[in-house]
Design a protein around this motif. Structure first.
Motif, PDB file in Angstrom:
ATOM      1  N   TYR A  39       4.754  17.720 -18.785  1.00 35.03           N
ATOM      2  CA  TYR A  39       4.665  17.118 -17.447  1.00 35.03           C
ATOM      3  C   TYR A  39       3.510  16.113 -17.377  1.00 35.03           C
ATOM      4  N   LYS A  43       3.911  12.022 -16.820  1.00 38.06           N
ATOM      5  CA  LYS A  43       3.255  11.369 -15.681  1.00 38.06           C
ATOM      6  C   LYS A  43       2.417  10.182 -16.150  1.00 38.06           C
ATOM      7  N   LYS A  48       8.365   9.741 -13.025  1.00 34.06           N
ATOM      8  CA  LYS A  48       8.317  10.756 -11.969  1.00 34.06           C
ATOM      9  C   LYS A  48       8.909  12.050 -12.522  1.00 34.06           C
ATOM     10  N   THR A  49       8.099  13.107 -12.534  1.00 34.72           N
ATOM     11  CA  THR A  49       8.498  14.333 -13.227  1.00 34.72           C
ATOM     12  C   THR A  49       8.329  15.552 -12.330  1.00 34.72           C
TER      13      THR A  49
END
Length: 332
Positions: A39, A43, A48-49
């Motif tokens: 993650y 980023k 967009k995670t």
């Protein structure tokens, strides 16, 4: 062939605006470490995670940066499904079968986005478009590091990312003592330590934050619940009533299955506990070449690794333990 795969990974990342990261039900240190570690990297790549968990992780893993931003499917199903439907790419981490996701599995199966599996469990299910898989890796966090290195992305590993990856490697290798640990494992750890992470603090965050009830539970299990078979196998059982007696919280039984290994001659350990969902949750561990993965697949609707596996039983707690006593003779 590897170069083709690298090119495909890079192309996917370049064209991705929305990503989802998912991991297995009852996520452990490797599941959360790999999910949050990836993650943070995504980023940094301006993707967009969202991390989506089937259910919450134990409290002793909540300290990792941005755990609070992860969504739990069992609580926010509708929101999670909307995010999954908008994703360009989905990363499936630390599981080899959609059944490991419980209710979240169907949503992942039906998702139209590209799916990448990064995992180290045996016999991966064919649901993804791309696989970065190796049973030789001691943890999925190790594979995340390898994947980042392959794509020349390790430069983005900062302290937060390194802390997550370190946690996963540490927990899934039994604090670096399992057979899967090798020189490469320690080289990766060395690189992570260069970011300035506090390894001692990470260990303390994971292993030194339990309740007094948890310590009493361990004492109770060792004194009253330990069963030995032919001085080679050992197991515990724990009922719902006993869990209530010690106010067991998620994660309180973590590692309990390993305690009998301190007894000379014990080669196989098992832990059977009644789960809120109505089945018996099973943890199996072994030493050397004893294959509890195959054993779990054959008798307990599960699987995993040669020396560490899990499963489920829909028999009673007593009947499940009796089945283990009868069949464990096949492997000891």
């Amino acid at each position: 062939m590897l170069q083709n795969k690298v090119a495909e990974f890079k192309k996917l990342l370049k064209n991705t605006k929305n990503a989802v990261v998912v991991t297995h039900f009852n996520p452990d240190g490797d599941a959360i470490g790999s999910s949050l570690g990836l993650y943070h990297i995504l980023k940094k790549l301006k993707i967009k995670t969202t991390v989506i968990l089937p259910n919450a992780a134990p409290v002793f893993l909540h300290w990792m940066k941005d755990y609070s931003k992860a969504l739990c499917f069992d609580i926010e199903k509708e929101k999670c499904e909307k995010i999954i439907n908008k994703a360009d790419i989905l990363f499936a981490l630390d599981f080899n079968s959609l059944s490991r996701l419980e209710m979240l599995g169907n949503s992942i199966k039906n998702a139209n986005c590209k799916k990448i599996m990064i995992d180290h469990h045996r016999e991966p299910e064919k649901f993804a478009n791309l696989y970065f898989h190796s049973v030789k890796a001691g943890s999925t966090c190790e594979l995340i590091y390898d994947w980042l290195k392959l794509l020349s992305l390790t430069k983005h590993i900062d302290r937060a990312t390194a802390s997550c990856l370190y946690t996963g490697i540490m927990t899934d290798t039994g604090s670096f003592r399992y057979r899967g640990v090798n020189s490469k494992t320690h080289l990766i750890i060395s690189e992570l330590l260069k970011t300035g992470i506090d390894a001692s603090l990470i260990h303390s965050n994971v292993y030194d934050t339990y309740s007094l009830n948890r310590l009493k539970l361990i004492g109770y299990c060792l004194n009253n619940k330990l069963e030995i078979i032919k001085n080679k196998a050992a197991y515990f059982t724990l009922s719902n009533n006993e869990q209530a007696q010690f106010q067991v919280q998620k994660g309180d039984t973590e590692g309990l299955v390993n305690y009998p290994f301190s007894i000379k001659g014990i080669e196989v350990c098992a832990f059977f506990s009644e789960a809120p969902e109505g089945y018996i949750k099973i943890s199996l561990r072994s030493k050397g070449t004893i294959d509890v993965n195959t054993f779990a697949r054959k008798y307990f609707n599960g699987g995993g690794h040669i020396n560490a596996a899990g499963g489920k039983s829909f028999l009673s707690l007593k009947a499940t333990a009796q089945l283990f006593e009868t069949k464990v003779n096949e492997i000891i």
